[in-house]
Structures are given as structure tokens and as C-alpha cells.
Motif scaffolding. Structure first.
Motif, PDB file in Angstrom:
ATOM      1  N   ASP A 157       0.825  -1.205   0.000  1.00 34.75           N
ATOM      2  CA  ASP A 157       0.000   0.000   0.000  1.00 34.75           C
ATOM      3  C   ASP A 157       0.857   1.251   0.000  1.00 34.75           C
ATOM      4  O   ASP A 157       0.609   2.195  -0.730  1.00 34.75           O
ATOM      5  N   SER A 158       1.868   1.243   0.839  1.00 36.96           N
ATOM      6  CA  SER A 158       2.763   2.396   0.919  1.00 36.96           C
ATOM      7  C   SER A 158       4.125   1.917   1.378  1.00 36.96           C
ATOM      8  O   SER A 158       4.270   0.803   1.895  1.00 36.96           O
ATOM      9  N   CYS A 159       5.113   2.758   1.178  1.00 31.70           N
ATOM     10  CA  CYS A 159       6.479   2.409   1.563  1.00 31.70           C
ATOM     11  C   CYS A 159       7.111   3.558   2.334  1.00 31.70           C
ATOM     12  O   CYS A 159       6.902   4.731   1.996  1.00 31.70           O
ATOM     13  N   GLU A 160       7.874   3.192   3.335  1.00 34.32           N
ATOM     14  CA  GLU A 160       8.712   4.160   4.027  1.00 34.32           C
ATOM     15  C   GLU A 160      10.084   4.160   3.373  1.00 34.32           C
ATOM     16  O   GLU A 160      10.538   3.133   2.860  1.00 34.32           O
ATOM     17  N   ASP A 161      10.741   5.296   3.395  1.00 28.64           N
ATOM     18  CA  ASP A 161      12.092   5.392   2.824  1.00 28.64           C
ATOM     19  C   ASP A 161      13.030   5.986   3.863  1.00 28.64           C
ATOM     20  O   ASP A 161      13.851   6.843   3.561  1.00 28.64           O
ATOM     21  N   ALA A 162      12.882   5.487   5.101  1.00 28.61           N
ATOM     22  CA  ALA A 162      13.662   6.036   6.213  1.00 28.61           C
ATOM     23  C   ALA A 162      15.081   5.491   6.235  1.00 28.61           C
ATOM     24  O   ALA A 162      15.999   6.141   6.743  1.00 28.61           O
ATOM     25  N   VAL A 163      15.262   4.261   5.721  1.00 24.57           N
ATOM     26  CA  VAL A 163      16.587   3.622   5.779  1.00 24.57           C
ATOM     27  C   VAL A 163      16.980   3.185   4.365  1.00 24.57           C
ATOM     28  O   VAL A 163      16.924   1.997   4.035  1.00 24.57           O
ATOM     29  N   PRO A 164      17.375   4.129   3.518  1.00 28.25           N
ATOM     30  CA  PRO A 164      17.710   3.751   2.129  1.00 28.25           C
ATOM     31  C   PRO A 164      18.944   2.876   2.023  1.00 28.25           C
ATOM     32  O   PRO A 164      19.135   2.166   1.045  1.00 28.25           O
ATOM     33  N   GLY A 165      19.827   2.918   3.058  1.00 31.06           N
ATOM     34  CA  GLY A 165      21.007   2.064   3.061  1.00 31.06           C
ATOM     35  C   GLY A 165      22.084   2.553   2.106  1.00 31.06           C
ATOM     36  O   GLY A 165      22.004   3.628   1.525  1.00 31.06           O
ATOM     37  N   SER A 166      23.094   1.710   1.902  1.00 33.72           N
ATOM     38  CA  SER A 166      24.206   2.048   1.013  1.00 33.72           C
ATOM     39  C   SER A 166      23.906   1.560  -0.396  1.00 33.72           C
ATOM     40  O   SER A 166      23.013   0.739  -0.617  1.00 33.72           O
ATOM     41  N   ALA A 167      24.685   2.054  -1.345  1.00 30.53           N
ATOM     42  CA  ALA A 167      24.465   1.702  -2.753  1.00 30.53           C
ATOM     43  C   ALA A 167      24.729   0.215  -2.980  1.00 30.53           C
ATOM     44  O   ALA A 167      25.723  -0.342  -2.503  1.00 30.53           O
ATOM     45  N   LEU A 168      23.846  -0.423  -3.693  1.00 33.22           N
ATOM     46  CA  LEU A 168      23.959  -1.849  -3.987  1.00 33.22           C
ATOM     47  C   LEU A 168      24.874  -2.065  -5.184  1.00 33.22           C
ATOM     48  O   LEU A 168      24.799  -1.350  -6.178  1.00 33.22           O
ATOM     49  N   THR A 169      25.754  -3.059  -5.071  1.00 32.50           N
ATOM     50  CA  THR A 169      26.550  -3.470  -6.226  1.00 32.50           C
ATOM     51  C   THR A 169      25.640  -4.199  -7.201  1.00 32.50           C
ATOM     52  O   THR A 169      24.869  -5.077  -6.811  1.00 32.50           O
ATOM     53  N   VAL A 170      25.723  -3.835  -8.465  1.00 27.83           N
ATOM     54  CA  VAL A 170      24.813  -4.404  -9.458  1.00 27.83           C
ATOM     55  C   VAL A 170      25.087  -5.900  -9.630  1.00 27.83           C
ATOM     56  O   VAL A 170      26.221  -6.300  -9.918  1.00 27.83           O
ATOM     57  N   PRO A 171      24.076  -6.745  -9.456  1.00 26.62           N
ATOM     58  CA  PRO A 171      24.270  -8.180  -9.698  1.00 26.62           C
ATOM     59  C   PRO A 171      24.393  -8.464 -11.191  1.00 26.62           C
ATOM     60  O   PRO A 171      23.974  -7.663 -12.036  1.00 26.62           O
ATOM     61  N   ASP A 172      24.984  -9.615 -11.529  1.00 27.62           N
ATOM     62  CA  ASP A 172      25.105  -9.980 -12.936  1.00 27.62           C
ATOM     63  C   ASP A 172      23.739 -10.141 -13.592  1.00 27.62           C
ATOM     64  O   ASP A 172      23.550  -9.790 -14.751  1.00 27.62           O
ATOM     65  N   ARG A 173      22.796 -10.678 -12.865  1.00 19.55           N
ATOM     66  CA  ARG A 173      21.450 -10.914 -13.362  1.00 19.55           C
ATOM     67  C   ARG A 173      20.467 -10.704 -12.221  1.00 19.55           C
ATOM     68  O   ARG A 173      20.805 -10.917 -11.057  1.00 19.55           O
ATOM     69  N   PRO A 174      19.239 -10.309 -12.512  1.00 17.51           N
ATOM     70  CA  PRO A 174      18.221 -10.263 -11.466  1.00 17.51           C
ATOM     71  C   PRO A 174      17.795 -11.674 -11.086  1.00 17.51           C
ATOM     72  O   PRO A 174      17.962 -12.621 -11.872  1.00 17.51           O
ATOM     73  N   GLY A 175      17.264 -11.840  -9.881  1.00 18.52           N
ATOM     74  CA  GLY A 175      16.659 -13.117  -9.526  1.00 18.52           C
ATOM     75  C   GLY A 175      15.424 -13.350 -10.375  1.00 18.52           C
ATOM     76  O   GLY A 175      14.720 -12.405 -10.730  1.00 18.52           O
ATOM     77  N   ARG A 176      15.150 -14.621 -10.684  1.00 16.68           N
ATOM     78  CA  ARG A 176      14.007 -14.926 -11.542  1.00 16.68           C
ATOM     79  C   ARG A 176      13.337 -16.230 -11.105  1.00 16.68           C
ATOM     80  O   ARG A 176      14.016 -17.167 -10.649  1.00 16.68           O
ATOM     81  N   PRO A 177      12.022 -16.334 -11.287  1.00 13.21           N
ATOM     82  CA  PRO A 177      11.346 -17.625 -11.093  1.00 13.21           C
ATOM     83  C   PRO A 177      11.879 -18.656 -12.090  1.00 13.21           C
ATOM     84  O   PRO A 177      12.456 -18.285 -13.121  1.00 13.21           O
ATOM     85  N   PRO A 178      11.712 -19.953 -11.810  1.00 13.82           N
ATOM     86  CA  PRO A 178      12.216 -21.001 -12.713  1.00 13.82           C
ATOM     87  C   PRO A 178      11.711 -20.808 -14.140  1.00 13.82           C
ATOM     88  O   PRO A 178      10.543 -20.508 -14.367  1.00 13.82           O
ATOM     89  N   GLY A 179      12.643 -20.986 -15.106  1.00  9.88           N
ATOM     90  CA  GLY A 179      12.307 -20.867 -16.518  1.00  9.88           C
ATOM     91  C   GLY A 179      12.481 -19.485 -17.086  1.00  9.88           C
ATOM     92  O   GLY A 179      12.432 -19.310 -18.302  1.00  9.88           O
ATOM     93  N   LEU A 180      12.708 -18.488 -16.204  1.00  5.48           N
ATOM     94  CA  LEU A 180      12.790 -17.108 -16.670  1.00  5.48           C
ATOM     95  C   LEU A 180      14.159 -16.479 -16.444  1.00  5.48           C
ATOM     96  O   LEU A 180      14.338 -15.289 -16.687  1.00  5.48           O
ATOM     97  N   GLY A 181      15.135 -17.268 -15.949  1.00  7.31           N
ATOM     98  CA  GLY A 181      16.454 -16.717 -15.700  1.00  7.31           C
ATOM     99  C   GLY A 181      17.103 -16.213 -16.980  1.00  7.31           C
ATOM    100  O   GLY A 181      17.009 -16.853 -18.030  1.00  7.31           O
TER     101      GLY A 181
END
Length: 706
Positions: free
Chosen positions: A24-48
Motif C-alpha cells: 500500500d505504501s512504503c517508508e524510505d527512512a533507511v535507504p542504506g548504502s548503494a547496492l553493487t549491481v548483480p550480474d542478473r536479477p533473480g528470476r522464477p524457474p524458466g525465466l532466468g
């Protein structure tokens, strides 16, 4: 839910519950540090994105023919993967740039919610059709193009302003396709996605406007800010939806520029350049800008001419690109608009071209100067391609060489319809040799003397009465000093001019493009070419002559094959590769018609090649003329400029497409930009017959002379 947690679930999760998590809504109080870009996003089976590595991928064109309900479902599979990739990239930008402005992050979240719903709609519709998400390979193009983003600006430029903008075209196009197939449910989904994409582009546009320099137009800033490997061509889909872009807030000038923009999506382009003074450069060693004024003006006014015969994803080098309105008009009439690269203003366009892979270099004609001009691009060429100029090619530009080829060809042939050897040009190195020939050829009423290397009817004089006038002697002395030789020929009673066009490859093999019929002015300079209907307006005697009294429809075609093979072998001896035009002549001698198969050989592109390309744009049942018209003709017609004359043509004789919308059926169309022309422009006239063309042209103040 904390915004970082939401983004991590969407990007890294491998379940549908993660990708399509509801919130419904999101808080953005703890954005954290910058994420290192993964090689690929996670995906459900068959969609990698790497799950199908090493296995054959299915391309969109394999299913985009809509032959079956299953294919219609698999098309949606491609669309759904694009929406899923966009969703993941939105999660990535939130994680990679936690310190981005809050308004930007909130806008991304709202867009992300829309993308989730798009995936759900596609999933439900695919399930109804019987297609499971993940049963065919998925593309990773969006990820490879956008994930390396270095800033939120790169994200906006790549996704919102480019890939999502392209969906304004795709969604409208495929909504119409599915409606025509009777699939109203899928059409409704695409219409909803279209409405959402307008808001997504609008969101990106707000931030783009904040980041662009106020001194730049939207188009200038977009070109400058768009990160590689993307180009503006990726912001367009099938068709061009102008309305959606304007509703998103893009300026009309930006939309105009994008509509005509072209660039290869993967194929390495050929680079074309119009340098009509190549023969003069070979003869004199002077660059084109030192040529005679008429030649310089021709080069400037017709600089974009290669656009008429190159491919859409090729490059045409121009000092200044044609007017946007002119290009839009051509595009609306079915012409393709290639990528124009400007070499004026310090050559910034050419410098950018040096960073791209290119296939080959295609000047109008090779010369030492054209080779020097194009040399900075050599390192980008495909294997086997290179600068084509060689010093020993100078001989093939000479009319003396053409005369030698005619003499050799006539010795090989026993066709009775060809000329005798007595009309073959003679090569002279001294004035007294010319005078001796004039005396020998006194039975001929007129003799033409040509400079060894010159083009378009220039560099020649006509001698009558078997002698030279004093001023002609002076001209001849100058020509012999400059060229070392002149060619002397009897002047023939011309009936019509023909030209054969073919290409020679690196192995000396010839591919014939076809014959054209052209015509010249009173000075022998090129005037125009018939586009299709080559025998239009000819008398029956001449028609029968061309086709063996009507019994041999392949007569010209067979001659073209023989000529091409003969000249191709001779060109292969010096290693020439590229286009060739051979001018030929039908003439009358007494009561007989004869054909001189080689008047001159032009180892370059020629105007007839343009006419052959224009045939593809003209209804085959019509007669068309491609002309080079002059500023003085516009003035004689009562117009101050060629641009005013073009407006008068457009108003009184507008170009129309045939009922199928694919080819021109009538009217007049300037096919080079008259708004910037100072001396000449290209004009295409289309009517039912040649007589109708003449009549309509006269009404517009143009005398064709054919």
C-alpha cells in the motif's frame, strides 16, 4: 514496508511472490548504502536471463506472424518479459542510488507499481490462451542496456525516455493488430499499457527537463545525454505515434527530429558520400572544393542524394542535414530516411562515427581526395573492407580506356545491331594528330573532341568542316597539356541515350542492376532519367530495334550481361571493386538504327543508379522522370527560389500514393531538399504517360526537353 526491502525482494527474489509483492505504501527512512549491481536479477524457474545459455533462442519474428492462437500468446510472452525487466530495473535504480531525490524515488515506486500490474495482466491473458510464462527463452537486452547506469539520469534517459517511449508505438500498433484478429481482450490490455506508458514517459521527462541545459533544445540534450550503447532509434517502435509523445509533454520539434532519425540497430552500416567531381580530382589532383563553381554547387545542393539508394540503416555524410520538414514529407510518402552524419562545424559527427563499427565506405566515386577524406574511418571497417583507391585506377577513368574497351568488345561480338569500328574514338597526344583525323573524317558532318578525363558532358568541343577554329586549338592545347591525350570521335545522329549499371566484386564477378534511359541538355550535360517505362514515348521503329523487331525481349538484357562480363574482366585486372555505369547510344546512320554499346565507362555511381532505386517507389504502371532542375528554371517559371517553386508544385501537382499506400502514382516531388539549394535540386515527376508528364511540367513552367 521499507522501500529498500521492497526493491530487494523485487530485484533479487526468485519467486512470483517477490516480483509481484503487493504494498500500500512504503517508508524510505533507511535507504542504506548503494547496492553493487548483480550480474542478473533473480528470476522464477524458466525465466532466468542465463538459464537458456547455450540453447537456441526464439526470436520475436519467429512468432510475430500471428499464424495461430499459440503464436499470439507467445508474442505476449515477449511483451511480459519486457515489463518484468522494466520492473527489475526500477528496483535496481532505487538500490543503486539511495541518495537520489525523494521525489524521483517516489515517482519510480509509482511507475514500478504500474509495471507489476502490466506483468499480472499479461500473465492472466497468456494463461487463458494456454501459454505459460517461462516456456520460451527470454531476452536480456533491457538489462544489458540499462543496468550499467552510472546515475539516475542514465536510468531516465535509457528506460523512460527511450525504451518506454518506444512502447508508445508498439502498444498502439499491436493493439490494432489484436483488434483485427478479433482478440479484444488482449487489445484492451495493450491500450491500458499505452495509457500508462504516457505517464511513465512524462515522469522521466520531468527529470530530464531538470537536468538538461536550458541552452539546448530537448532534441540536442537527448542526443547528448543518452548513454551508449543506446541511440534515439531505440526510442521508436513500429509506426510512429506522434500523439502519444505530445501528450507526454515532448516538444513538437523533438518529435519531428525523432521521427526522421535513423541508425542501425545492429548491422554495421555502409558510409555513403556524394562527391561528383571524382573524375576532375583524378585528372587534376585538386580537391572538390577547388573544382569549378557549377560542380561545387552541384555537390552542395545534391549532397544528400545517396539517401535515395542506400539502406535505411546506412550513413550518409553531409555538410548539413536536409530540412526536417522535407525529410518528414519524404518519409510520409514511403521513402526511407537513413542516418545523416554532418562533417561541418569541426567534424564532430565524423569523430563520433570513428567510435562505431562500420561495414564499408561508399563514395560516389573514388579519387585520391575521396580516399583522403574517408581515411579517418578506415580502422572501423569490417574485415576485407578498405579504402578502394589505387593509383593504377586512373587509367579506367579515361575516355581513352573506354574507347579501347569498345574496340575490344566489337571484335568479340558479331551482333549486326551494333556499330562498326569506324565510330570508335581515336586517342591523340598532339594537335597535328587531331587535325589529321578531322581531315580523314571529313565525310562526317561533325566531330567531337573530348578531354581524356571529365564528367557529365563537360570538357568537350565540336569541330565542323574538318578543321579547328583558333579558340578550339587553344582549348585543345590546354587539354593535351593537362591530360596528355584527347579522344576524337565522329558525332553521331543520336536517337536515344542508354546506360547499363552493374557492380564488380573483389573476384571480378559482375551483378547487373539494369538498364536506364537518360537524356541530356543541348550541351550534352546530364538532364534526367526515365524511371521505369524505359521505352515510353519512343516510336515503333526504335522499340522494335531495342527488342529485335519485337521477337527478342531479352536482347538488351543479354547485351547487358555480355557488356558487364567484358568490362568486369578489364576492371578486375586493376583490382577495381564497386559500382559501374556504362553509357551507350542508339543512333541513325542513313536508314538504319545502330547501337554504340560503349560511349564511356564510369567506374563510379551514376544518376542512372539513383533512377533504378527510385523505380521501387513508383507504381510500375506509371511513367516517371527523375530530373535535375536549376534555379534559373524556377526563376523562368516566376519563382524567386527553388523552395518557392517546390511549394507551387506541391500545391498544384501534389504527389500521391497508390491505393495500396506503397508507391507513388502521380504528382511532382522534390527528392533533394529545395529549401537549402542554391543552384539545383532533384525532382521526380509521375504521370500515366510521358506526354502527360510533359504537359503537366509545362503547366508548372518546366520544359523537359525529352
Amino acid at each position: 514496508m521499507e522501500l529498500r526491502e521492497l526493491a530487494e525482494r523485487i530485484l533479487l527474489g526468485n519467486r512470483w511472490e517477490d516480483k509481484l509483492v503487493e504494498f500500500d505504501s512504503c517508508e524510505d527512512a533507511v535507504p542504506g548504502s548503494a547496492l553493487t549491481v548483480p550480474d542478473r536479477p533473480g528470476r522464477p524457474p524458466g525465466l532466468g536471463l542465463d538459464e537458456w545459455h547455450g540453447r537456441e533462442k526464439m526470436r520475436f519474428r519467429d512468432v510475430g506472424k500471428f499464424h495461430s492462437e499459440r503464436e499470439r500468446g507467445l508474442v505476449l510472452h515477449f511483451f511480459a518479459n519486457h515489463e518484468l525487466l522494466a520492473l527489475e530495473l526500477m528496483a535496481l535504480v532505487l538500490l543503486k542510488f539511495p541518495n537520489a531525490p525523494q521525489k524521483f524515488r517516489r515517482g519510480v515506486v509509482q511507475t514500478l507499481r504500474d509495471e507489476q500490474e502490466h506483468v499480472r495482466m499479461y500473465q492472466r491473458r497468456m494463461a487463458e490462451i494456454g501459454v505459460e510464462f517461462g516456456q520460451i527463452p527470454v531476452s536480456d537486452y533491457f538489462w544489458k542496456a540499462i543496468a550499467p547506469m552510472r546515475s539516475p539520469r542514465d536510468f531516465v534517459m535509457g528506460l523512460s525516455m527511450t525504451l518506454e517511449q518506444a512502447n508508445l508505438d508498439y502498444a498502439v500498433h499491436y493493439a490494432s493488430v489484436y483488434e483485427q484478429l478479433g482478440d479484444d481482450a488482449t487489445a484492451a490490455i495493450l491500450k491500458q499499457i499505452y495509457r500508462d506508458e504516457i505517464s511513465h514517459v512524462k515522469h522521466g521527462l520531468r527529470w530530464f527537463e531538470r537536468w538538461r541545459s536550458p541552452e539546448q533544445t530537448q532534441w540536442q540534450a537527448y542526443r547528448e545525454m543518452l548513454p551508449e550503447p543506446l541511440s534515439p532509434v531505440r526510442a521508436k517502435g513500429i509506426g510512429f505515434n506522434r500523439e502519444g509523445r505530445l501528450r507526454a509533454g515532448l516538444h513538437a520539434e523533438y518529435v519531428d527530429e525523432l521521427e526522421i532519425f535513423s541508425r542501425s540497430r545492429g548491422r554495421c552500416p555502409n558510409v555513403f558520400w556524394f562527391n561528383p567531381n571524382c573524375e576532375g580530382e583524378v585528372a587534376s589532383g585538386r580537391a572538390g572544393d577547388q573544382a569549378a563553381k557549377p560542380v561545387r554547387q552541384l555537390a552542395e545542393d545534391l549532397r544528400a542524394l545517396p539517401m535515395l539508394y542506400c539502406a535505411q540503416d546506412d550513413v550518409v555524410l553531409v555538410e548539413r542535414r536536409p530540412n526536417v520538414g522535407f525529410l518528414r514529407r519524404l518519409r510520409a510518402l514511403g521513402f526511407t530516411v537513413p542516418e545523416f552524419v554532418e562533417y561541418g562545424d569541426g567534424g564532430a559527427g565524423v569523430k563520433a562515427l570513428r567510435a562505431r563499427k562500420l561495414h564499408g565506405l561508399r563514395p560516389w566515386g573514388w579519387s585520391p581526395q575521396s580516399a583522403a577524406f574517408l581515411e579517418p574511418l578506415v580502422d572501423q571497417l569490417a574485415p576485407g573492407e578498405a579504402l578502394r583507391w589505387r593509383s593504377d585506377w586512373q587509367v579506367i577513368y579515361s575516355k581513352a580506356w573506354s574507347a579501347e574497351q569498345l574496340r575490344a568488345f566489337l571484335l568479340e561480338s558479331d551482333d549486326e545491331w551494333l556499330c562498326d569500328g569506324d565510330v570508335v574514338g581515336r586517342v591523340c597526344q598532339r594537335v597535328d594528330q587531331v587535325e589529321a583525323l578531322l581531315a580523314e573524317w571529313s565525310p562526317w558532318d561533325e566531330v567531337v573532341i573530348k578531354a581524356a578525363i571529365e564528367s557529365s558532358g563537360r570538357g568537350q568541343i565540336h569541330a565542323r568542316g574538318g578543321r579547328l577554329r583558333p579558340e578550339q586549338r587553344g582549348w585543345l592545347e590546354h587539354v593535351l597539356a593537362r591530360h596528355g591525350a584527347a579522344v576524337v570521335e565522329p558525332w553521331l545522329d543520336k536517337v536515344l541515350d542508354l546506360s547499363l549499371h552493374f557492380d564488380v566484386d573483389a573476384y571480378g564477378q559482375v551483378q547487373v542492376a539494369g538498364w536506364t534511359r537518360f537524356f541530356t541538355d543541348a550541351r550534352g550535360q546530364y538532364r534526367g532519367t526515365l524511371v521505369g517505362q524505359m521505352v515510353s514515348g519512343l516510336d515503333e521503329e526504335t522499340k522494335k530495334f531495342l527488342y529485335g523487331d519485337g521477337r527478342d525481349p531479352r536482347r538488351l538484357q543479354r547485351l547487358g550481361e555480355q557488356l558487364g562480363a567484358h568490362i568486369g574482366r578489364a576492371l578486375a585486372e586493376v583490382g577495381y571493386v564497386g559500382p559501374v555505369g556504362v553509357d551507350a547510344l542508339v543512333y541513325r546512320r542513313g536508314s538504319d538504327l545502330l547501337l554504340k554499346p560503349i560511349v564511356e565507362v564510369n567506374p563510379r555511381t551514376s544518376m542512372g543508379r539513383v533512377a533504378l532505386a527510385l523505380r521501387q517507389r513508383v507504381n510500375s504502371a506509371r511513367t516517371a522522370l527523375w530530373l535535375v532542375v536549376a534555379q534559373r528554371e524556377a526563376q523562368a517559371a516566376g519563382c524567386d527560389t527553388l523552395a518557392q517553386w517546390a511549394e507551387a508544385f506541391a500545391e498544384n501537382w501534389p504527389a500521391h500514393l497508390a491505393d495500396d499506400g506503397a508507391q507513388l502514382s502521380e504528382g511532382a516531388l522534390f527528392i533533394t531538399d529545395p529549401t537549402s539549394a542554391r543552384a539545383c535540386a532533384g525532382l521526380l515527376l509521375v504521370e500515366q504517360t510521358l506526354d502527360a508528364c510533359r504537359q503537366r511540367a509545362r503547366q508548372m513552367g518546366l520544359v523537359i526537353g525529352l
